[in-house]
Scaffold this motif. Structure first.
Motif, PDB file in Angstrom:
ATOM      1  N   ALA A  24       2.217   3.531  -5.420  1.00 34.31           N
ATOM      2  CA  ALA A  24       1.197   2.538  -5.031  1.00 34.31           C
ATOM      3  C   ALA A  24      -0.028   2.762  -5.909  1.00 34.31           C
ATOM      4  O   ALA A  24       0.056   2.567  -7.118  1.00 34.31           O
ATOM      5  CB  ALA A  24       0.856   2.632  -3.554  1.00 34.31           C
ATOM      6  N   LYS A  25      -1.118   3.240  -5.330  1.00 36.84           N
ATOM      7  CA  LYS A  25      -2.396   3.457  -6.041  1.00 36.84           C
ATOM      8  C   LYS A  25      -2.444   2.970  -7.504  1.00 36.84           C
ATOM      9  O   LYS A  25      -2.969   1.905  -7.771  1.00 36.84           O
ATOM     10  CB  LYS A  25      -2.808   4.917  -5.936  1.00 36.84           C
ATOM     11  CG  LYS A  25      -3.155   5.314  -4.490  1.00 36.84           C
ATOM     12  CD  LYS A  25      -3.821   6.665  -4.390  1.00 36.84           C
ATOM     13  CE  LYS A  25      -4.407   6.902  -3.015  1.00 36.84           C
ATOM     14  NZ  LYS A  25      -3.611   7.735  -2.115  1.00 36.84           N
ATOM     15  N   GLY A  26      -1.886   3.734  -8.432  1.00 37.83           N
ATOM     16  CA  GLY A  26      -2.014   3.383  -9.853  1.00 37.83           C
ATOM     17  C   GLY A  26      -1.032   2.333 -10.343  1.00 37.83           C
ATOM     18  O   GLY A  26      -1.061   1.944 -11.511  1.00 37.83           O
ATOM     19  N   ALA A  39      10.277  11.204  -2.478  1.00 39.75           N
ATOM     20  CA  ALA A  39       9.146  11.715  -3.257  1.00 39.75           C
ATOM     21  C   ALA A  39       7.997  10.716  -3.141  1.00 39.75           C
ATOM     22  O   ALA A  39       8.107   9.583  -3.609  1.00 39.75           O
ATOM     23  CB  ALA A  39       9.561  11.897  -4.716  1.00 39.75           C
ATOM     24  N   ASP A  40       6.933  11.147  -2.483  1.00 44.39           N
ATOM     25  CA  ASP A  40       5.756  10.286  -2.334  1.00 44.39           C
ATOM     26  C   ASP A  40       4.835  10.535  -3.531  1.00 44.39           C
ATOM     27  O   ASP A  40       4.034  11.472  -3.534  1.00 44.39           O
ATOM     28  CB  ASP A  40       5.052  10.602  -1.006  1.00 44.39           C
ATOM     29  CG  ASP A  40       3.760   9.818  -0.823  1.00 44.39           C
ATOM     30  OD1 ASP A  40       3.369   9.078  -1.748  1.00 44.39           O
ATOM     31  OD2 ASP A  40       3.135   9.956   0.246  1.00 44.39           O
ATOM     32  N   GLU A  41       4.996   9.687  -4.564  1.00 44.59           N
ATOM     33  CA  GLU A  41       4.167   9.827  -5.765  1.00 44.59           C
ATOM     34  C   GLU A  41       3.026   8.813  -5.757  1.00 44.59           C
ATOM     35  O   GLU A  41       2.544   8.390  -6.799  1.00 44.59           O
ATOM     36  CB  GLU A  41       5.027   9.690  -7.034  1.00 44.59           C
ATOM     37  CG  GLU A  41       6.014  10.834  -7.219  1.00 44.59           C
ATOM     38  CD  GLU A  41       6.076  11.368  -8.664  1.00 44.59           C
ATOM     39  OE1 GLU A  41       5.125  11.132  -9.443  1.00 44.59           O
ATOM     40  OE2 GLU A  41       7.094  12.014  -8.991  1.00 44.59           O
ATOM     41  N   VAL A  42       2.599   8.429  -4.554  1.00 42.18           N
ATOM     42  CA  VAL A  42       1.510   7.453  -4.447  1.00 42.18           C
ATOM     43  C   VAL A  42       0.251   7.975  -5.153  1.00 42.18           C
ATOM     44  O   VAL A  42      -0.400   7.244  -5.899  1.00 42.18           O
ATOM     45  CB  VAL A  42       1.226   7.124  -2.970  1.00 42.18           C
ATOM     46  CG1 VAL A  42      -0.052   6.312  -2.825  1.00 42.18           C
ATOM     47  CG2 VAL A  42       2.408   6.356  -2.369  1.00 42.18           C
ATOM     48  N   ALA A  43      -0.053   9.263  -4.959  1.00 40.49           N
ATOM     49  CA  ALA A  43      -1.242   9.834  -5.611  1.00 40.49           C
ATOM     50  C   ALA A  43      -0.909  10.415  -6.982  1.00 40.49           C
ATOM     51  O   ALA A  43      -1.652  10.241  -7.942  1.00 40.49           O
ATOM     52  CB  ALA A  43      -1.862  10.912  -4.732  1.00 40.49           C
ATOM     53  N   VAL A  44       0.216  11.125  -7.082  1.00 38.10           N
ATOM     54  CA  VAL A  44       0.488  11.887  -8.306  1.00 38.10           C
ATOM     55  C   VAL A  44       1.121  11.058  -9.418  1.00 38.10           C
ATOM     56  O   VAL A  44       1.158  11.494 -10.574  1.00 38.10           O
ATOM     57  CB  VAL A  44       1.373  13.129  -8.026  1.00 38.10           C
ATOM     58  CG1 VAL A  44       0.645  14.124  -7.139  1.00 38.10           C
ATOM     59  CG2 VAL A  44       2.712  12.732  -7.418  1.00 38.10           C
ATOM     60  N   SER A  57       0.851  -1.192   0.000  1.00 35.62           N
ATOM     61  CA  SER A  57       0.000   0.000   0.000  1.00 35.62           C
ATOM     62  C   SER A  57       0.884   1.237   0.000  1.00 35.62           C
ATOM     63  O   SER A  57       2.098   1.146   0.227  1.00 35.62           O
ATOM     64  CB  SER A  57      -0.901   0.012   1.240  1.00 35.62           C
ATOM     65  OG  SER A  57      -0.129   0.342   2.381  1.00 35.62           O
ATOM     66  N   GLY A  58       0.266   2.373  -0.221  1.00 35.69           N
ATOM     67  CA  GLY A  58       1.032   3.625  -0.200  1.00 35.69           C
ATOM     68  C   GLY A  58       1.673   3.861   1.151  1.00 35.69           C
ATOM     69  O   GLY A  58       2.825   4.293   1.246  1.00 35.69           O
ATOM     70  N   SER A  59       0.915   3.571   2.200  1.00 31.14           N
ATOM     71  CA  SER A  59       1.445   3.765   3.556  1.00 31.14           C
ATOM     72  C   SER A  59       2.705   2.938   3.769  1.00 31.14           C
ATOM     73  O   SER A  59       3.684   3.419   4.348  1.00 31.14           O
ATOM     74  CB  SER A  59       0.407   3.349   4.597  1.00 31.14           C
ATOM     75  OG  SER A  59      -0.813   3.985   4.360  1.00 31.14           O
ATOM     76  N   THR A  60       2.674   1.697   3.323  1.00 30.96           N
ATOM     77  CA  THR A  60       3.844   0.840   3.535  1.00 30.96           C
ATOM     78  C   THR A  60       4.998   1.258   2.625  1.00 30.96           C
ATOM     79  O   THR A  60       6.162   1.144   3.018  1.00 30.96           O
ATOM     80  CB  THR A  60       3.501  -0.650   3.333  1.00 30.96           C
ATOM     81  OG1 THR A  60       2.962  -0.834   2.030  1.00 30.96           O
ATOM     82  CG2 THR A  60       2.496  -1.126   4.362  1.00 30.96           C
ATOM     83  N   TYR A 115      -0.024  14.369   3.603  1.00 29.93           N
ATOM     84  CA  TYR A 115      -0.619  13.062   3.899  1.00 29.93           C
ATOM     85  C   TYR A 115       0.263  12.005   3.260  1.00 29.93           C
ATOM     86  O   TYR A 115       0.507  12.035   2.054  1.00 29.93           O
ATOM     87  CB  TYR A 115      -2.043  12.939   3.338  1.00 29.93           C
ATOM     88  CG  TYR A 115      -2.641  11.583   3.635  1.00 29.93           C
ATOM     89  CD1 TYR A 115      -3.118  11.284   4.908  1.00 29.93           C
ATOM     90  CD2 TYR A 115      -2.695  10.576   2.663  1.00 29.93           C
ATOM     91  CE1 TYR A 115      -3.639  10.032   5.209  1.00 29.93           C
ATOM     92  CE2 TYR A 115      -3.219   9.321   2.958  1.00 29.93           C
ATOM     93  CZ  TYR A 115      -3.693   9.056   4.228  1.00 29.93           C
ATOM     94  OH  TYR A 115      -4.199   7.818   4.527  1.00 29.93           O
ATOM     95  N   HIS A 116       0.745  11.090   4.073  1.00 28.11           N
ATOM     96  CA  HIS A 116       1.598  10.031   3.537  1.00 28.11           C
ATOM     97  C   HIS A 116       1.084   8.642   3.882  1.00 28.11           C
ATOM     98  O   HIS A 116       1.804   7.663   3.705  1.00 28.11           O
ATOM     99  CB  HIS A 116       3.029  10.211   4.037  1.00 28.11           C
ATOM    100  CG  HIS A 116       3.681  11.466   3.534  1.00 28.11           C
ATOM    101  ND1 HIS A 116       3.973  11.663   2.201  1.00 28.11           N
ATOM    102  CD2 HIS A 116       4.073  12.601   4.163  1.00 28.11           C
ATOM    103  CE1 HIS A 116       4.533  12.851   2.039  1.00 28.11           C
ATOM    104  NE2 HIS A 116       4.597  13.451   3.212  1.00 28.11           N
ATOM    105  N   GLY A 117      -0.134   8.555   4.410  1.00 24.49           N
ATOM    106  CA  GLY A 117      -0.690   7.247   4.737  1.00 24.49           C
ATOM    107  C   GLY A 117      -1.125   7.188   6.179  1.00 24.49           C
ATOM    108  O   GLY A 117      -1.057   8.192   6.908  1.00 24.49           O
TER     109      GLY A 117
END
Ligand SMILES: *Cc1c(COP(=O)(O)O)cnc(C)c1O
Length: 465
Positions: free
Chosen positions: A295-297, A266-271, A119-122, A161-163
C-alpha cells in the motif's frame, strides 16, 4: 457561499470545529495549531501561512519521489481526461491491468495474482480472508493430519502493526488497541518479537534471539492444524518503533511455515518500495511469501491504493463452477481505482528509470554517518536503522533504559520543536522516526538529520530534569 476561498483563520476554526483527526488526542490537537498544509514542492510542504517544512516522514511513510512530480502528475492528468473511476466489479480498466502485470514482474517470484484495495489495512484484511477461505476450499489437502477445529488461527509477531480495521487489529499486537478493542477481535497466537533491546532480565542477547527462533518452530508445530497463516512485517516492525529483525529471522519463518504448509503473509505495506534497501524486503533473504501486502508507496504515495498479491496455488482454490460458491466475496467500491493505478504505474517507471535503489543506498549511508553522534547520547537508548527507515529511541536514562514519564510526551515535544525549525516529524511514543522519501537528495537528508539532532538535544536537555 462558496464565492471566496476561506482565510487561514477560517480554516483553523473549521478544522477545530469539524475535522476529527486520526490517531489524535483531539483536545491537545486543538491547542496546538498544527500546520495546515496547502501545497507541496519536491520534498517540502508549504502551509497556508506560507511556511515551508521538510517532509521528514514521507507524508506518513508513503511518498516516494517527492510531491508534485511532473511525470506522476501528468499520468494522473491523462487518466483524468479519460475517466476518474469505473468499477473492477465485473469490468476492467487499462491502468489496473497494466499495473498488475508490472507488479508481478518486480515482486518476489510466484506471486502472479493481484487483488486491489485502498489501504494497508484492507490489503491485510484481504490476505487474512483469502487465507482462511483457501483452507476451507482445499480442506488443507497438503497436511497429513486433518484439522482438529476450524482453521481460523493466525500466528503473529509480538508488537506487530498491520492496520486499524478489526481484522488487521486482531493480528496486530499494539497493546493500547488490544486493551480498547480486545472484545471485538478474533483469536491469534503470537511469537515474541526477535529484538533484543528489551529482552527479559537475566537473558543474554544471543540467548534471547535463539529462543525467538525456537518459538517460531514451537508455535507453528503445536498449532499446525489450526493455523490459517503466519503474518509478519519482513525485516522491520515499523509502528512498533522501527524494530529491526536479526538477519535470518524472515528466512527462518519462511522455512518453518513451508515445512508445515502454513501460508506466509508478508506485510510490506511499510517496508516495500525501497525502504529497507531493496525494492521489497523479502528479497534480502530470498523469501517468497504466499501473500504480499502493498500500500503506502504503491501509488508513489499519491493516492489511496493497495494490493494483495498471491500465488497460483491460492488463486486456483477459488476457481470452479460459479454455483460452487468458491468466489472471493470481497471488493471495495474504489478497488483498483484508475487514477491510483495510473499514479502507481508512473511511480514504478520512475523508480526504475532513476535507479532509486542507488539513491537509497547513498541515503542509507548518509543517515548512519550523520546520526552516529546520537549513539552515545545520554538520552538515546538506541538508533535503529534499516535502509532509509530510522527509529531513535529516547529514554530518561541510557544505562537502565528507564523511559521518560509518558505524560511528558517527549517524542511529541520533539515533533513540536521540529515544526518550529521547519521540519515535519511524527514520533511513535518516544521513538523519533526519520522516514525520508526514497528519492530525497542527499543535502536534504543531511538537513533532516541536523535538525532532528538539534530538536532531540533541545527537548531532552530541557526535560531531563
Ligand atoms: C501503515 C501500515 C499498515 C496500514 O496501512 P493503512 O494504509 O494505514 O491502512 C499496515 N501494515 C503496516 C506494516 C503498516 O506500516
Amino acid at each position: 457561499m462558496f464565492g471566496t476561498a476561506p482565510s487561514a483563520q477560517q480554516l483553523r476554526d473549521w478544522d477545530d470545529q469539524h475535522v476529527w483527526h486520526p490517531f489524535a488526542p483531539m483536545q491537545a490537537y486543538r491547542e496546538e495549531a498544527a500546520p495546515i498544509i496547502e501545497s507541496g514542492e519536491g520534498f517540502e510542504l508549504i502551509d497556508v501561512e506560507g511556511r515551508r517544512y521538510l517532509d521528514g516522514i514521507s507524508s506518513l511513510w508513503c511518498n516516494v519521489h517527492g510531491h508534485r512530480v511532473p511525470e506522476i502528475d501528468d499520468a494522473v492528468r491523462q487518466q483524468l481526461d479519460r475517466v476518474s473511476h469505473t468499477t473492477l466489479l465485473g469490468l476492467s480498466s487499462p491502468p489496473s491491468i497494466e499495473l498488475a502485470a508490472r507488479l508481478v514482474e518486480v515482486v518476489p517470484e510466484g506471486l502472479n495474482h493481484v487483488f486491489y484495495s485502498d489501504s494497508g489495512s484492507t490489503a491485510v484484511e484481504v490476505a487474512l480472508k483469502m487465507a482462511f477461505q483457501y483452507h476451507k476450499q482445499t480442506n488443507h489437502k497438503q497436511t497429513t493430519r486433518p484439522a482438529k477445529g476450524p482453521r481460523n488461527l493466525f500466528a503473529t509477531v509480538g508488537g506487530a502493526y498491520h492496520g486499524d480495521t478489526i481484522g488487521s487489529v486482531s493480528v496486530g499486537s499494539i497493546e493500547l488497541f488490544h486493551r480498547l478493542y480486545g472484545e471485538l477481535l478474533f483469536q491469534t497466537i503470537s511469537v515474541p518479537s526477535p529484538v533484543a533491546l528489551r529482552r527479559p532480565a537475566g537473558e543474554t542477547a544471543d540467548g534471547y534471539l535463539q529462543k525467538c527462533f525456537d518459538e517460531v518452530e514451537r508455535i507453528v508445530r503445536e498449532h499446525a492444524d489450526r493455523l490459517a497463516a503466519f503474518i509478519l512485517e519482513p525485516l522491520v516492525q515499523g509502528a512498533a518503533g522501527i524494530l529491526v529483525h536479526p538477519p535470518g529471522y524472515l528466512k527462518h519463518v519462511r522455512d518453518v511455515t513451508r515445512q508445515y504448509n502454513i501460508p506466509l503473509i508478508a506485510d510490506e505495506v511499510a517496508v516495500g518500495f525501497g525502504r529497507t534497501g531493496t525494492l521489497f524486503a523479502c528479497e534480502q533473504e530470498q523469501v517468497q511469501p504466499d501473500f504480499l501486502c502493498l500500500a503506502k508507496g504503491l501509488s508513489g504515495g499519491y493516492l489511496p491504493l493497495a494490493a494483495t498479491l498471491t500465488t497460483d496455488e491460492i488463486f486456483e482454490a477459488f476457481l470452479g463452477d460459479s454455483a460452487a460458491g468458491r468466489t472471493f466475496f470481497h471488493g471495495h467500491t474504489f478497488t483498483g481505482n484508475p487514477l491510483g493505478c495510473a499514479a502507481g504505474l508512473a511511480s514504478l517507471k520512475l523508480f526504475q528509470e532513476r535507479d532509486l535503489l542507488r539513491n537509497i543506498s547513498r541515503n542509507s549511508e548518509c543517515l548512519s554517518r550523520m546520526l552516529k553522534p546520537l549513539q552515545v547520547h545520554p538520552h538515546v537508548a538506541e538508533v535503529r536503522q534499516q535502509g532509509i527507515m530510522v527509529g531513535i529511541e529516547l529514554v530518561q536514562d541510557r544505562e537502565t533504559l528507564t523511559p521518560f514519564p509518558a505524560a511528558r510526551r517527549t517524542g511529541h515535544q520533539v515533533t513540536l520543536a521540529a515544526r518550529r525549525r521547519g521540519l515535519i516529524l511524527r514520533p511513535l511514543g518516544d521513538v523519533v522516526v526519520l522516514m525520508p522519501a526514497p528519492a530525497m537528495p542527499e543535502h536534504q537528508i543531511q538537513q533532516l538529520c541536523e535538525t532532528a539532532i538539534d530538536c532531540i538535544e533541545e527537548v531532552t536537555e530541557r526535560r531531563a530534569g
